[in-house]
Design a protein around this motif. Sequence first.
Motif, PDB file in Angstrom:
ATOM      1  N   SER A 154      19.672  -5.371  -4.546  1.00  0.00           N
ATOM      2  CA  SER A 154      18.641  -4.849  -5.390  1.00  0.00           C
ATOM      3  C   SER A 154      17.383  -4.207  -4.495  1.00  0.00           C
ATOM      4  O   SER A 154      17.782  -4.442  -3.335  1.00  0.00           O
ATOM      5  CB  SER A 154      18.159  -6.331  -5.947  1.00  0.00           C
ATOM      6  N   TYR A 155      16.703  -3.229  -5.180  1.00  0.00           N
ATOM      7  CA  TYR A 155      15.806  -2.576  -4.383  1.00  0.00           C
ATOM      8  C   TYR A 155      14.240  -2.695  -5.331  1.00  0.00           C
ATOM      9  O   TYR A 155      14.184  -3.011  -6.481  1.00  0.00           O
ATOM     10  CB  TYR A 155      16.069  -1.024  -4.271  1.00  0.00           C
ATOM     11  N   LEU A 156      13.206  -2.431  -4.429  1.00  0.00           N
ATOM     12  CA  LEU A 156      12.130  -2.277  -4.942  1.00  0.00           C
ATOM     13  C   LEU A 156      11.006  -1.299  -4.508  1.00  0.00           C
ATOM     14  O   LEU A 156      11.406  -0.835  -2.928  1.00  0.00           O
ATOM     15  CB  LEU A 156      11.247  -3.460  -4.790  1.00  0.00           C
ATOM     16  N   ARG A 157      10.403  -0.541  -4.986  1.00  0.00           N
ATOM     17  CA  ARG A 157       9.390   0.642  -4.630  1.00  0.00           C
ATOM     18  C   ARG A 157       8.215   0.282  -5.355  1.00  0.00           C
ATOM     19  O   ARG A 157       8.160   0.372  -6.401  1.00  0.00           O
ATOM     20  CB  ARG A 157      10.009   1.895  -5.032  1.00  0.00           C
ATOM     21  N   ARG A 158       7.342  -0.196  -4.427  1.00  0.00           N
ATOM     22  CA  ARG A 158       5.791  -0.125  -4.942  1.00  0.00           C
ATOM     23  C   ARG A 158       5.043   1.358  -4.749  1.00  0.00           C
ATOM     24  O   ARG A 158       5.422   1.953  -3.657  1.00  0.00           O
ATOM     25  CB  ARG A 158       5.207  -1.385  -4.129  1.00  0.00           C
ATOM     26  N   PHE A 159       4.155   1.237  -5.521  1.00  0.00           N
ATOM     27  CA  PHE A 159       3.404   2.605  -5.413  1.00  0.00           C
ATOM     28  C   PHE A 159       1.882   2.252  -4.846  1.00  0.00           C
ATOM     29  O   PHE A 159       1.382   1.126  -4.931  1.00  0.00           O
ATOM     30  CB  PHE A 159       3.342   3.431  -6.764  1.00  0.00           C
ATOM     31  N   GLN A 160       1.118   3.194  -4.054  1.00  0.00           N
ATOM     32  CA  GLN A 160      -0.070   3.191  -3.391  1.00  0.00           C
ATOM     33  C   GLN A 160      -1.074   2.517  -4.477  1.00  0.00           C
ATOM     34  O   GLN A 160      -1.041   2.941  -5.704  1.00  0.00           O
ATOM     35  CB  GLN A 160      -0.643   4.728  -3.247  1.00  0.00           C
ATOM     36  N   GLY A 161      -1.646   1.418  -4.223  1.00  0.00           N
ATOM     37  CA  GLY A 161      -2.566   0.896  -4.788  1.00  0.00           C
ATOM     38  C   GLY A 161      -2.146  -0.373  -5.626  1.00  0.00           C
ATOM     39  O   GLY A 161      -2.816  -1.104  -6.037  1.00  0.00           O
TER      40      GLY A 161
END
Length: 162
Positions: A154-161
């Motif tokens: 499983s993967y996660l990508r968070r965005f700026q802010g």
Amino acid sequence: MPELQLLRADHAPALLAFERENRAYFAAVIPDRGDDYFARFDEIHRARLAEQEAGVCYFHVLVDAAGEVLGRINLVDVADGAADLGYRIAERAAGRGLATSAVREICRLAADSYGLTALRAAARQENAASRTVLDRNGFTVTGEILLSGRPALSYLRRFQGA
């Protein structure tokens, strides 16, 4: 250069052709859609468009200059600022960096146009190409899971802010 387009009703014929032509190729690394998907394609396509209109999913197609679908890149189960990412590229277009660039574009859209703060994804252990696409686009592994009974990450990508 192929263009990422938000799914529309008129994409249906090219999308169905894409799914039929690549069914066996996809089934080698991701769960098969099943015969019912193809038998009820028009109904399912209309339902997807309704989900998109409601803002709970964003379905995209990667289309070449001739209007043929080369891939799908979808954001599903949009809630609480996050969504699940799914993508598939046609066998004849694989290995050209299209998945990497399309996922890069969908990450930009997710943050800038859809107001999302994170995307989740999963890839089977044996699907090295998909894992590479996620790695190249800033996703980090969050754990090991089973995907249709097979080992996956499983993967996660968070965005700026976020």
